[in-house]
Design an enzyme around this catalytic site. Structure first.
Site: not given
Ligand code: UD1
Length: 418
Positions: A22, A92, A116, A122-125, A305, A327, A397
């Protein structure tokens, strides 16, 4: 609504194949729109998140067709660069289209994905990194508008190795002018898979799987056919199921080397595990042992996960285990449901203390999110008596057919249409 009914207490045995991944296929589907031509993906899982992503691709003009588990995406004509809110809110990870639409169209309007079930996410990064590529980003609480007249390679240092942010940067950078270097990139196998796919399509990416990834932008891509890797989390879920029920099972898939941390944990719990190039064999004939400490980390550490599935097994372990979830902040939603089955778990902030009990008892429980739902299925397999798991739209999903897979291993389990 459909639910899963399981009568616990059976050992698992036999051999099954593992579905396609997935988390690998979602960014690859997003990547397919970078090429104004045809992409064929083999071994594609038929899961709700893939159906959602297909809807998104169709909404911007792609023609998508299935043939068994093969998917063809014709992205010759992309008519829109605005992604409808109703699709973004249902999944998401649709935010992954930000990078690829920028790469293809130089502009994108997408609604804000919001929170979620497992945390705020968040997506700030993502946005900070994209801005560094000469992209103007305007956003409010709902809508993000990104555009550039000249997408430009950049040196990007991620403050945290976010999987999604790394993928978004890669997806934009393959079509940018010049070289992009991502420092502190995520090292998850799904990043490597995305880069393998893109390189086959004509991209120039090196360093995937390490902390530093280098991407040289290119003008054009070519039609390709790509066979997707097996899903390491689905494989890990079934390994955990055997650890809980006992038995001897062989799982066939080509993601065996990606499950090191999970295998180490299962060995600590007393399982015997053999790893081949395209299979894992697991045998367990004793009660699982407690694990002193499991901390979720980025790859190659223990994956968040897999946290819920292992927690379910630890509920009947000999002794007390400690889990630290680093995480996602809301990833203990399964705890209240496991308590209905007799589990003894105490949560404090990031920590969960799991005290092994003699047995779980079947109950009616509800999945609140994907991996927690899989954890409840495992608890049902372990428990005495009948469990009904509702909320299976979350489980579906990510799992193509969890009931059928486990029934093929001898479990007394079925999906029931209510
Ligand atoms: C992806 C996976 C998810 C997995 C996760 C961690 C997919 C579709 N989903 O999710 O199954 O559990 O990696 O291995 O591939 N964060 C921020 N700001 C940002 C982005 C992330 O603070 O802009 C934080 C998140 O809130 C979280 C951490 O960073 O606490 C890790 O998130 P991230 O690695 O981005 O996970 P996803 O890509 O959402």
């Amino acid at each position: 609504m459909a639910f899963i009914e399981v009568i616990g207490g059976r050992h698992l045995q036999g051999e099954i194949p593992i579905q396609g991944s997935k988390n690998a296929v979602l960014p690859i589907l997003a990547a397919s729109i970078l090429h104004n031509g045809i992409t064929r993906i083999k071994n594609c899982p038929k899961i709700i998140d893939v159906y959602h992503m297909i809807k998104l691709l169709e909404s911007i003009g792609c023609i998508v067709t299935w043939e068994q588990n093969g998917l063809t995406i014709d992205a010759t004509e992309i008519n829109y660069n605005s992604v409808d809110k109703k699709y973004v809110s249902s999944m998401r990870s649709s935010i992954i289209l930000l990078g690829s639409l920028l790469g293809r169209n130089r502009s994108v309007t997408i609604s804000y994905p919001g929170g979620c079930a497992i945390g705020a996410r968040p997506i700030d990064l993502h946005l900070k990194a994209i801005k560094e590529m000469n992209v103007e980003v305007i956003h409010n609480e709902d809508i993000i508008f990104c555009s550039t007249s000249h997408l430009t390679g950049a040196k990007i240092v991620l403050s945290m190795p976010s999987v999604g942010a790394t993928e978004n940067v890669i997806l934009a950078a393959v079509k940018a002018d010049g070289i992009t270097i991502i420092d502190n990139a995520a090292m998850e196998p799904e990043i490597t898979e995305l880069c393998l796919f893109l390189n086959k399509m004509g991209a120039r990416i090196s360093g995937a799987g390490s902390k530093t990834i280098m991407i040289e932008g290119v003008e054009k891509f070519r039609d390709i056919e790509y066979t997707l890797v097996s899903d390491r989390i689905v494989m890990g879920t079934y390994l955990a199921a055997v650890a809980g029920t006992g038995g001897c099972v062989t799982l066939r898939g080509n993601c065996c080397n990606e499950n090191g941390a999970v295998i180490d944990t299962l060995r600590t719990m007393g399982c015997r595990i053999g790893v081949g190039k395209d299979y894992i064999n697991i045998c367990s004939n004793q009660l699982p042992k407690a694990v002193p400490l499991i901390e979720t980390e980025t790859y190659p550490g223990f994956p968040t996960d897999m946290q819920s599935q292992i927690m379910s097994v630890l509920t009947i372990a000999e002794g007390t285990s400690l889990i630290i979830e680093n995480i996602f902040e809301s990833r203990y939603k399964i705890v209240n449901e496991l308590a209905k089955m007799g589990a003894d778990i105490c949560v404090s902030d990031k920590a969960a203390r799991v005290k092994g009990v003699n047995a779980l008892t079947g109950a009616n429980v509800t999945a609140c999110e994907l991996r927690g739902g899989a954890g409840l299925v495992i608890a049902g397999l372990i428990a005495n008596g009948t469990s009904r798991i509702s909320g299976i739209e979350y489980i579906e999903r990510g799992y193509e057919n969890i009931s059928k897979d486990l029934a093929n291993l001898g479990a007394d389990i079925r999906r029931v249409e209510d």
